[in-house]
Scaffold this motif. Structure first.
Motif, mmCIF file in Angstrom:
data_model
loop_
_atom_site.group_PDB
_atom_site.id
_atom_site.type_symbol
_atom_site.label_atom_id
_atom_site.label_comp_id
_atom_site.label_asym_id
_atom_site.label_seq_id
_atom_site.Cartn_x
_atom_site.Cartn_y
_atom_site.Cartn_z
ATOM 1 N N ASP A 40 -5.539 -5.031 -1.750
ATOM 2 C CA ASP A 40 -4.583 -4.051 -1.647
ATOM 3 C C ASP A 40 -3.597 -3.722 -2.542
ATOM 4 O O ASP A 40 -2.920 -3.167 -2.676
ATOM 5 C CB ASP A 40 -3.601 -4.731 -0.366
ATOM 6 C CG ASP A 40 -3.647 -5.441 -0.436
ATOM 7 O OD1 ASP A 40 -2.712 -6.685 -1.555
ATOM 8 O OD2 ASP A 40 -2.255 -6.208 0.907
ATOM 9 N N HIS A 41 -4.195 -3.688 -3.856
ATOM 10 C CA HIS A 41 -3.417 -3.451 -4.844
ATOM 11 C C HIS A 41 -3.650 -3.283 -6.128
ATOM 12 O O HIS A 41 -5.001 -4.122 -7.223
ATOM 13 C CB HIS A 41 -2.599 -5.022 -5.210
ATOM 14 C CG HIS A 41 -0.971 -4.175 -5.167
ATOM 15 N ND1 HIS A 41 -0.188 -3.802 -4.170
ATOM 16 C CD2 HIS A 41 -0.134 -4.061 -6.691
ATOM 17 C CE1 HIS A 41 1.275 -3.351 -4.789
ATOM 18 N NE2 HIS A 41 0.404 -3.489 -6.025
ATOM 19 N N LYS A 42 -3.695 -2.498 -6.693
ATOM 20 C CA LYS A 42 -4.771 -2.289 -8.149
ATOM 21 C C LYS A 42 -3.499 -2.249 -9.558
ATOM 22 O O LYS A 42 -2.239 -1.686 -9.382
ATOM 23 C CB LYS A 42 -4.938 -0.893 -8.309
ATOM 24 C CG LYS A 42 -5.965 -0.426 -7.257
ATOM 25 C CD LYS A 42 -6.918 0.949 -7.556
ATOM 26 C CE LYS A 42 -7.794 0.998 -7.024
ATOM 27 N NZ LYS A 42 -8.882 2.221 -7.323
ATOM 28 N N ILE A 43 -3.835 -3.566 -10.179
ATOM 29 C CA ILE A 43 -2.504 -2.789 -11.375
ATOM 30 C C ILE A 43 -3.016 -3.029 -12.854
ATOM 31 O O ILE A 43 -4.330 -3.128 -12.972
ATOM 32 C CB ILE A 43 -2.414 -5.137 -11.941
ATOM 33 C CG1 ILE A 43 -1.583 -5.283 -10.145
ATOM 34 C CG2 ILE A 43 -1.542 -4.808 -12.397
ATOM 35 C CD1 ILE A 43 -1.395 -6.571 -9.731
ATOM 36 N N LEU A 44 -2.315 -2.193 -13.423
ATOM 37 C CA LEU A 44 -2.755 -1.981 -14.963
ATOM 38 C C LEU A 44 -2.080 -2.327 -15.957
ATOM 39 O O LEU A 44 -1.141 -2.491 -16.291
ATOM 40 C CB LEU A 44 -2.305 -0.339 -15.078
ATOM 41 C CG LEU A 44 -3.559 0.277 -16.501
ATOM 42 C CD1 LEU A 44 -4.087 0.092 -17.053
ATOM 43 C CD2 LEU A 44 -2.879 1.252 -17.139
ATOM 44 N N PHE A 45 -2.963 -3.516 -16.061
ATOM 45 C CA PHE A 45 -2.486 -4.389 -17.181
ATOM 46 C C PHE A 45 -2.701 -3.909 -19.040
ATOM 47 O O PHE A 45 -3.530 -4.682 -19.178
ATOM 48 C CB PHE A 45 -2.634 -5.885 -16.687
ATOM 49 C CG PHE A 45 -2.562 -6.923 -17.939
ATOM 50 C CD1 PHE A 45 -1.089 -7.269 -17.746
ATOM 51 C CD2 PHE A 45 -3.048 -7.621 -18.799
ATOM 52 C CE1 PHE A 45 -0.684 -8.533 -18.148
ATOM 53 C CE2 PHE A 45 -2.560 -8.977 -19.628
ATOM 54 C CZ PHE A 45 -1.163 -9.687 -19.290
ATOM 55 N N SER A 93 5.433 2.342 -11.225
ATOM 56 C CA SER A 93 6.467 1.243 -12.332
ATOM 57 C C SER A 93 6.093 0.909 -12.711
ATOM 58 O O SER A 93 4.653 0.121 -13.399
ATOM 59 C CB SER A 93 6.652 0.216 -10.718
ATOM 60 O OG SER A 93 7.767 0.629 -10.155
ATOM 61 N N LEU A 94 6.992 0.432 -14.473
ATOM 62 C CA LEU A 94 5.923 -0.537 -15.213
ATOM 63 C C LEU A 94 7.097 -2.029 -15.477
ATOM 64 O O LEU A 94 8.438 -1.564 -15.441
ATOM 65 C CB LEU A 94 6.284 0.326 -16.991
ATOM 66 C CG LEU A 94 6.066 -0.884 -18.260
ATOM 67 C CD1 LEU A 94 4.646 -0.942 -18.266
ATOM 68 C CD2 LEU A 94 6.668 0.627 -19.218
ATOM 69 N N LEU A 95 6.321 -2.666 -14.984
ATOM 70 C CA LEU A 95 6.610 -4.347 -15.349
ATOM 71 C C LEU A 95 6.850 -4.692 -16.666
ATOM 72 O O LEU A 95 6.054 -4.812 -16.884
ATOM 73 C CB LEU A 95 6.234 -5.022 -14.084
ATOM 74 C CG LEU A 95 6.600 -6.762 -13.883
ATOM 75 C CD1 LEU A 95 8.315 -6.528 -13.808
ATOM 76 C CD2 LEU A 95 5.605 -7.263 -12.902
ATOM 77 N N ILE A 96 8.581 -5.063 -17.049
ATOM 78 C CA ILE A 96 8.401 -6.127 -18.439
ATOM 79 C C ILE A 96 9.202 -6.933 -18.708
ATOM 80 O O ILE A 96 10.445 -7.468 -17.567
ATOM 81 C CB ILE A 96 8.364 -4.433 -19.409
ATOM 82 C CG1 ILE A 96 9.768 -4.065 -18.865
ATOM 83 C CG2 ILE A 96 7.350 -3.892 -19.094
ATOM 84 C CD1 ILE A 96 10.412 -3.293 -20.133
ATOM 85 N N ASN A 117 9.421 3.634 -13.256
ATOM 86 C CA ASN A 117 10.730 3.293 -13.353
ATOM 87 C C ASN A 117 10.634 1.633 -14.202
ATOM 88 O O ASN A 117 9.407 0.837 -13.817
ATOM 89 C CB ASN A 117 10.807 3.635 -11.927
ATOM 90 C CG ASN A 117 10.469 4.154 -11.521
ATOM 91 O OD1 ASN A 117 11.301 5.291 -11.766
ATOM 92 N ND2 ASN A 117 9.619 4.737 -9.824
ATOM 93 N N ILE A 118 11.829 1.530 -14.236
ATOM 94 C CA ILE A 118 10.958 0.400 -15.190
ATOM 95 C C ILE A 118 11.529 -0.916 -14.641
ATOM 96 O O ILE A 118 12.589 -0.769 -13.924
ATOM 97 C CB ILE A 118 11.878 0.260 -16.486
ATOM 98 C CG1 ILE A 118 10.844 1.279 -17.699
ATOM 99 C CG2 ILE A 118 11.938 -0.809 -17.637
ATOM 100 C CD1 ILE A 118 12.258 1.366 -18.948
#
Length: 256
Positions: A40-45, A93-96, A117-118
């Motif tokens: 149920d989720h897609k993440i671009l790493f 969203s961008l997770l850092i 959105n950081i």
């Protein structure tokens, strides 16, 4: 695309080489990018350093518009500069790690600030119940420098994915130390090590670190190891000899 028998697929969108699966449609270049698809989720790493990750995704018929969140493993150009070539229609969203933003190139920083959105997190951050951004990695292994040149690389991090068989680690370059990352992933998920995928940052001129890292993985005995990107040929050969590792590359899919 997901195999119904699997709950998670990791597709390599950019790596130094092209694998057999992507040989006809993909291209490779120095850098790293992967698409993680769970039920149920897609993440671009990471995004490599050019538009190649996006072009390869299109060639593989993978829809990056449906990505839920983008994650950066660390600030280096070959993992982040590709973001300026994104074609997202909606603001993602961008997770850092919070140290990362100020270390980006000016062009990449502007794209990040204008288009995303950081979400800054020094601590662990649950993307889903089973997918965890590790944040700042504790340096515990005496044989790993945990730095890059003169940079302490506090922003270098990874994802820990909990599965029924243990934790899967997805890492970009492992400047904080691949064993440090794996130990923290085990601690955070309370799980044994099942698989490790990505750049291990191991070079043959650092023989002692390579030796100790191989010893670590012998002790941990994960089901699979996928060293790539920032691992030189003699080290890949050593991992093949010790663990039967077959290197994955652009276009390849790893399913769990």
């Amino acid at each position: 695309m997901m195999n119904n028998e699997n709950t998670m697929t990791i597709t390599l969108l950019c790596e130094n080489q092209v694998g057999h699966k992507g040989a006809r449609v993909c291209r490779g270049e120095w850098g790293f990018s992967a698409l993680l698809e769970s039920k149920d989720h897609k993440i671009l790493f990471d995004t490599g350093h050019s538009d190649l990750y996006w072009k390869n995704a299109e060639a593989l018929k993978l829809d990056l518009q449906s990505v839920d969140i983008v994650v950066f493993s660390h600030y280096h150009w070959d993992h982040t500069d590709g973001i300026v070539h994104h074609h997202f229609l909606n603001k993602k969203s961008l997770l850092i790690h919070p140290d990362l933003q100020e270390k980006l190139s000016e062009r990449t920083k502007k794209t990040v600030l204008d288009d995303f959105n950081i979400i800054p997190s020094r601590k662990t951050y649950k993307i889903t119940e089973d997918i965890i951004f590790l944040g700042e990695i504790p340096r515990k292994m005496s044989f790993e420098k945990g730095t890059y040149k003169d940079d302490p690389m506090k922003d270098d991090t990874a994802l820990a994915i909990k599965t029924s068989r243990g934790v899967v680690v997805l890492t970009g370059c492992s400047h904080s130390g691949i064993c440090n990352i794996c130990e923290y992933a085990k601690e955070v998920t309370h799980s044994p090590l099942h698989s490790v995928i990505g750049g291990f940052h191991l070079m043959s001129d650092d023989r002692e670190t390579v030796k100790q890292t191989i010893s670590y993985f012998k002790k941990e005995a994960p089901q699979s190891l996928y060293p790539m990107h920032c691992v030189d040929f003699p080290v890949l050969a050593a991992f093949h000899k010790e663990f039967g590792v077959i290197k994955a590359a652009t276009g390849d899919q790893i399913c769990f």
